[in-house]
Design a protein around this motif. Structure first.
Motif, mmCIF file in Angstrom:
data_model
loop_
_atom_site.group_PDB
_atom_site.id
_atom_site.type_symbol
_atom_site.label_atom_id
_atom_site.label_comp_id
_atom_site.label_asym_id
_atom_site.label_seq_id
_atom_site.Cartn_x
_atom_site.Cartn_y
_atom_site.Cartn_z
ATOM 1 N N GLN B 9 -55.636 77.536 -46.020
ATOM 2 C CA GLN B 9 -56.055 78.806 -45.427
ATOM 3 C C GLN B 9 -56.343 78.646 -43.927
ATOM 4 O O GLN B 9 -56.311 79.628 -43.192
ATOM 5 N N LYS B 10 -56.632 77.428 -43.480
ATOM 6 C CA LYS B 10 -56.846 77.204 -42.046
ATOM 7 C C LYS B 10 -55.536 77.487 -41.329
ATOM 8 O O LYS B 10 -54.460 77.083 -41.763
ATOM 9 N N GLY B 11 -55.688 78.199 -40.186
ATOM 10 C CA GLY B 11 -54.487 78.571 -39.461
ATOM 11 C C GLY B 11 -53.963 77.483 -38.543
ATOM 12 O O GLY B 11 -54.744 76.660 -38.058
ATOM 13 N N GLY B 12 -52.652 77.481 -38.328
ATOM 14 C CA GLY B 12 -52.033 76.628 -37.328
ATOM 15 C C GLY B 12 -52.079 75.150 -37.611
ATOM 16 O O GLY B 12 -52.146 74.360 -36.671
ATOM 17 N N PRO B 129 -51.811 81.865 -43.670
ATOM 18 C CA PRO B 129 -53.180 81.353 -43.515
ATOM 19 C C PRO B 129 -54.173 82.390 -44.005
ATOM 20 O O PRO B 129 -54.609 83.232 -43.280
ATOM 21 N N PHE B 154 -62.128 71.381 -37.506
ATOM 22 C CA PHE B 154 -62.031 72.580 -38.337
ATOM 23 C C PHE B 154 -61.051 72.380 -39.486
ATOM 24 O O PHE B 154 -61.166 72.976 -40.531
ATOM 25 N N GLU B 157 -63.006 70.643 -42.208
ATOM 26 C CA GLU B 157 -63.927 71.581 -42.843
ATOM 27 C C GLU B 157 -63.200 72.442 -43.871
ATOM 28 O O GLU B 157 -63.749 72.797 -44.887
ATOM 29 N N LYS B 161 -62.442 73.878 -48.893
ATOM 30 C CA LYS B 161 -62.219 75.246 -49.343
ATOM 31 C C LYS B 161 -60.913 75.396 -50.112
ATOM 32 O O LYS B 161 -60.877 76.037 -51.150
#
Ligand SMILES: Nc1ncnc2c1ncn2[C@@H]1O[C@H](COP(=O)(O)OP(=O)(O)OP(=O)(O)O)[C@@H](O)[C@H]1O
Ligand SMILES: Nc1ncnc2c1ncn2[C@@H]1O[C@H](COP(=O)(O)OP(=O)(O)OP(=O)(O)O)[C@@H](O)[C@H]1O
Ligand SMILES: [Mg+2]
Ligand SMILES: [Mg+2]
Lengths: 258, 258
Positions: B9-12, B129, B154, B157, B161
């Motif tokens: 889900q984290k972008g990029g 994402p 990030f 982190e 999730k």
């Protein structure tokens, strides 16, 4: 007071890094009163400032009508900066709000009470990378849209989409006065042609909107959140802090001129 | 045949770059028959391979029951690689599917017909994402999850999730056999401590899952999509191509051993 959405559906382009560092520079250097709202269930703005995410602290309960906005505002170690943190409950909003009437303007209603109280000069909304309910409702709530744009090909491709979505929200009647305040080029790497080509293309198509300040790629900007610090705390004399101070200065100048 | 979701889900973090380059390396070097599905309304996998996005070509009509899966499969210039492109209509799926019963398993039903036909060895799903319907339904449809993880704070982190969401989908009964196939470290920059620290931490917590192959940061990987080319076409002798060939090799070895 102005509500500014910091949004771009493309992931990893520097939305959170810009939210944290623009907010802290405005609050400290400009002595502006800022409220920073973390609208991303990933809660990177919250953890990037060193705050722990606890369920129940986000806007979730406010959006479903179970709590007041004021009850979620938390002070930070910066005098002029308050925050509404995020938590994983916010992820539920995507599905829950989508099923209700008027999901597009729910956030706008909630934030409208801030205009009456006028405790803040700026309300910054850090948005998730998506085309879903949280992002579109942020566009419906915001006076202005600030678009962080990574100096990469996919970043450039995404620009037309966020501009299009903002236009749709404006034309839907949910936010007739919403406008694009600016485009901030991020992660610029002077050693590559790619970065320069992307900046040139964006300046050609959006000469008015693109900020003069370009945020350069800097390892310190990537390290700072692991210490829960803004760049002006973590590496105050470095390139990242120079760039974000310059951005905050230009942001204020552009608004004074209007 | 195995269906592999490439998700985080984290972008990029390199989901699209990994989708394009793993798919093309498997299809050319390994002579594996691959179907690559672009599930992201941003359609970066589609444009990154040089294809233009036309409305009506994505899975959208299939998911709402108006077209067959087979009608959306398009050949590419690579012999063993087919693709189902994306378009902006897919963005509508987030809201439309969310309002129907059984939205979590709709994609799983649609893709199950591929198992009968057995035309492919691998079906790769490039995910957007987000924590929304497209991503969760991809986790429900996939036999395995491959997590690209950026060597940044990030990124680290976000790992907990995606692991948690995958577990929830598994426990929901929608996909009892779903499992994490692996974690691929991306954008590794050997000159910084941050990259090394993140890799060390991930290897410590997920020793089995983390690939030996680390994808290093390389400007050519950022440039290739602007020419609509995979890295083995754009810069076949460079570091990016070396890393993705190595990833494809390790991917096949890990599956043969199971
Ligand atoms: N100018 C910069 N130089 C170097 N690294 C940066 C810079 N700006 C951001 N980063 C790093 O790049 C990654 C992506 O940035 P960030 O998380 O702010 O993007 P985002 O758009 O908020 O991502 P998401 O789409 O997941 O919300 C982070 O690890 C961040 O620390
Ligand atoms: N190893 C690498 N070295 C340098 N640049 C890279 C590398 N991998 C990806 N990139 C670039 O970084 C950016 C982000 O990568 P990519 O778009 O593949 O991530 P993503 O996870 O698919 O993003 P999104 O969350 O928006 O779907 C792109 O501009 C891409 O070209
Ligand atoms: Mg963010
Ligand atoms: Mg992608």
């Amino acid at each position: 007071m102005k509500i500014v959405a910091i949004a771009n559906q493309k992931g990893g382009v520097g939305k959170t890094t810009t939210s944290i560092n623009l907010a802290t520079c405005l609050a400290t250097l400009g002595k502006e009163r800022v409220l920073l709202i973390d609208l991303d269930p990933q809660a990177n703005t919250t953890s990037g400032l060193g705050l722990t995410t606890q369920p129940g602290e986000s806007l979730y309960e406010v959006l479903i009508g179970h709590a007041s906005l004021a009850s979620k505002v938390t002070a930070t170690r910066f005098d002029n900066l308050s925050i509404i943190p995020s938590d994983m409950e916010l992820a539920g909003v995507e599905i829950e709000l989508a099923q209700t009437e008027g999901h597009l303007t729910r956030l706008r209603e909630v934030l409208s009470q801030l205009r009456v109280a006028s405790m803040y000069d700026w309300v910054l909304l850090d948005c998730p990378p998506s085309l879903g309910v949280l992002m579109t409702s942020a566009l419906a709530a915001a006076d202005e849209l600030l678009i962080p744009l990574q100096c990469e090909f996919f970043g450039l491709e995404g620009l037309a989409k966020i501009v299009h979505v903002q236009e749709q929200v404006r034309l839907s009647g949910a936010n007739p006065d919403g406008r694009i305040e600016g485009i901030v080029m991020t992660m610029f790497d002077g050693r590559t042609n790619l970065s320069r080509q992307v900046v040139d293309q964006v300046r050609e198509h959006f000469p008015e909107e693109v900020y003069q300040t370009v945020i350069r790629r800097s390892v310190r900007l990537g390290e700072a959140p692991s210490f829960g610090q803004a760049i002006i705390e973590y590496n105050s004399a470095g390139q990242g802090a120079v760039d974000y101070r310059s951005l905050a200065q230009e942001f204020l100048t552009r608004h004074r001129q209007k």
